[in-house]
Design an enzyme around this catalytic site. Structure first.
Site, short mmCIF file in Angstrom:
data_model
loop_
_atom_site.label_atom_id
_atom_site.label_comp_id
_atom_site.label_asym_id
_atom_site.label_seq_id
_atom_site.Cartn_x
_atom_site.Cartn_y
_atom_site.Cartn_z
N SER A 37 0.83 -1.20 0.00
CA SER A 37 0.00 0.00 0.00
C SER A 37 0.86 1.25 0.00
O SER A 37 1.66 1.49 0.92
CB SER A 37 -0.90 0.02 1.23
OG SER A 37 -1.50 1.30 1.34
N HIS A 54 -1.33 -1.21 -4.24
CA HIS A 54 -2.59 -0.81 -3.59
C HIS A 54 -2.59 0.71 -3.39
O HIS A 54 -1.66 1.27 -2.79
CB HIS A 54 -2.69 -1.53 -2.25
CG HIS A 54 -3.98 -1.36 -1.53
ND1 HIS A 54 -5.12 -2.10 -1.81
CD2 HIS A 54 -4.32 -0.54 -0.52
CE1 HIS A 54 -6.09 -1.75 -1.00
NE2 HIS A 54 -5.64 -0.79 -0.20
N ASP A 83 -4.72 3.82 -1.89
CA ASP A 83 -5.82 4.18 -0.99
C ASP A 83 -6.31 5.59 -1.29
O ASP A 83 -5.60 6.57 -1.03
CB ASP A 83 -5.34 4.10 0.46
CG ASP A 83 -5.13 2.66 0.90
OD1 ASP A 83 -6.11 1.90 0.87
OD2 ASP A 83 -3.99 2.29 1.24
N MET A 106 -8.80 8.38 -0.32
CA MET A 106 -9.64 8.80 0.83
C MET A 106 -10.06 10.24 0.62
O MET A 106 -9.25 11.08 0.22
CB MET A 106 -8.83 8.69 2.13
CG MET A 106 -8.23 7.32 2.37
SD MET A 106 -7.56 7.22 4.05
CE MET A 106 -6.62 5.71 3.95
N HIS A 145 -8.40 1.32 -3.93
CA HIS A 145 -9.31 1.11 -2.81
C HIS A 145 -9.94 2.46 -2.50
O HIS A 145 -9.30 3.33 -1.91
CB HIS A 145 -8.51 0.56 -1.62
CG HIS A 145 -9.30 0.40 -0.36
ND1 HIS A 145 -8.69 0.18 0.86
CD2 HIS A 145 -10.63 0.42 -0.13
CE1 HIS A 145 -9.63 0.08 1.79
NE2 HIS A 145 -10.81 0.23 1.22
N MET A 149 -12.06 4.80 -0.59
CA MET A 149 -12.74 5.08 0.68
C MET A 149 -13.37 6.45 0.52
O MET A 149 -12.90 7.45 1.07
CB MET A 149 -11.72 5.02 1.84
CG MET A 149 -11.36 3.59 2.21
SD MET A 149 -9.81 3.48 3.12
CE MET A 149 -8.65 3.43 1.74
N MET A 162 -11.82 -5.54 5.47
CA MET A 162 -10.96 -4.70 6.31
C MET A 162 -10.64 -5.46 7.59
O MET A 162 -11.54 -6.02 8.23
CB MET A 162 -11.65 -3.38 6.67
CG MET A 162 -11.93 -2.43 5.52
SD MET A 162 -10.51 -1.93 4.53
CE MET A 162 -9.40 -1.24 5.76
N ASP A 173 -7.00 -6.23 4.41
CA ASP A 173 -6.34 -4.93 4.42
C ASP A 173 -6.38 -4.36 5.83
O ASP A 173 -7.45 -4.13 6.39
CB ASP A 173 -7.09 -4.00 3.44
CG ASP A 173 -6.44 -2.64 3.29
OD1 ASP A 173 -5.37 -2.41 3.89
OD2 ASP A 173 -7.01 -1.80 2.57
C1 DX5 Z 1 -6.30 1.94 5.55
C2 DX5 Z 1 -5.92 1.42 4.20
C3 DX5 Z 1 -4.83 0.43 4.16
C4 DX5 Z 1 -3.53 0.86 4.79
C5 DX5 Z 1 -3.02 -0.34 5.53
O1 DX5 Z 1 -7.63 2.30 5.58
O2 DX5 Z 1 -7.01 0.84 3.53
O3 DX5 Z 1 -4.60 -0.02 2.83
O4 DX5 Z 1 -2.54 1.27 3.89
O5 DX5 Z 1 -1.89 0.01 6.23
P1 DX5 Z 1 -1.16 -0.98 7.22
O6 DX5 Z 1 -0.71 -2.15 6.37
O7 DX5 Z 1 -0.07 -0.17 7.76
O8 DX5 Z 1 -2.18 -1.41 8.22
ZN ZN Z 2 -6.54 -0.02 1.55
#
Ligand code: DX5
Ligand code: ZN
Length: 227
Positions: free
Chosen positions: A11, A35, A37, A39, A68, A70, A139, A175
């Site tokens: 990620s 990956h 993220d 947000m 991903h 969010m 998650m 994740d």
């Molecule tokens: C958090 C993200 C994850 C995040 C995970 O909401 O969806 O993808 O990067 O990070 P770690 O592996 O540090 O928990």
């Molecule tokens: Zn993620």
């Protein structure tokens, strides 16, 4: 059943945002997906990156982009990520009242379709929809921030999904808090795609960290030979 290659998806959330192309390059020989993220400071309190950065990443790395989202209103925004060439576009069940319709839109735009289930959402209402999806992201933390502690109880959702997945071509992705001390439990529960932020980009050698995680999954999923 033929065993499929384990997917390790580092990620970028834990990488240096000023050097994302370098971060992709660091893992390019070892990662299966990258990956990303997204947000929006509404669906989750955090704010990261969006479509322009995904477009730039697409041009900067040959790795398949696992986006991903969010975000609120994925019906409006998610197809743009598919059109930009994301390999897999995952949106949250909590943010969408027509997940099947959006999955079809994403597939029609050329991407794999993913459904994400956050910490407090049961998976059961979505199990009948799995044939419409390529990826189910469970998650293993509350979505929003990297570096949180893995919640082992959430693997019950992975087990429930794996039981009904049968012969479906479905990736079950986990994740949150995935690292050397948690990845085997996730693999044993039935996950076959693993997101790791801190465990990869927080390591001295991100490529070596991926090799180690993959080895742990292989060890956890290879049956003992008959004696
Ligand atoms: C958090 C993200 C994850 C995040 C995970 O909401 O969806 O993808 O990067 O990070 P770690 O592996 O540090 O928990
Ligand atoms: Zn993620």
């Amino acid at each position: 059943m033929p065993t499929r290659r384990t997917v390790i998806a580092p990620s970028l959330l834990s990488a240096d945002f000023a050097r994302l192309a370098d971060a992709a390059q660091q893992v390019s020989g070892e990662a299966d997906w990258l990956h990303v993220d997204v947000m929006d400071n509404h669906f989750v309190p955090n704010l990261t990156i969006g479509l322009p950065v995904v477009k730039s990443l697409k041009a900067a790395t040959p790795l398949p982009l696992d986006c991903h989202l969010m975000i609120t209103d994925p019906k409006r925004w998610a197809p743009g990520y598919a059109e930009a060439g994301a390999y897999n576009v995952t949106f949250h069940a909590e943010a969408c009242d027509d997940p099947v319709g959006l999955a079809r839109d994403l597939r029609a735009a050329g991407a794999k379709a993913g459904l994400a289930i956050d910490r407090d959402t049961p998976v059961e209402p979505y199990l009948d929809l799995l044939p419409e999806f390529d990826t189910l992201l469970i998650m293993t933390i509350k979505a929003g921030f990297g570096g949180q502690a893995f919640i082992p109880e959430l693997l019950d959702k992975v087990r429930a999904a794996r039981r009904v997945a049968g012969d479906l071509e479905l990736r079950i992705e986990v994740d949150g808090g995935i690292a050397a001390d948690t990845i085997e439990a996730a693999a044993e529960a039935g996950a076959d795609a693993f997101v790791a932020g801190t465990a990869v980009y927080g390591a001295q050698d991100p490529a070596a960290a991926i090799r180690r995680l993959r080895g742990l999954v292989d060890d956890a999923t290879t049956p003992e030979p008959d004696r």
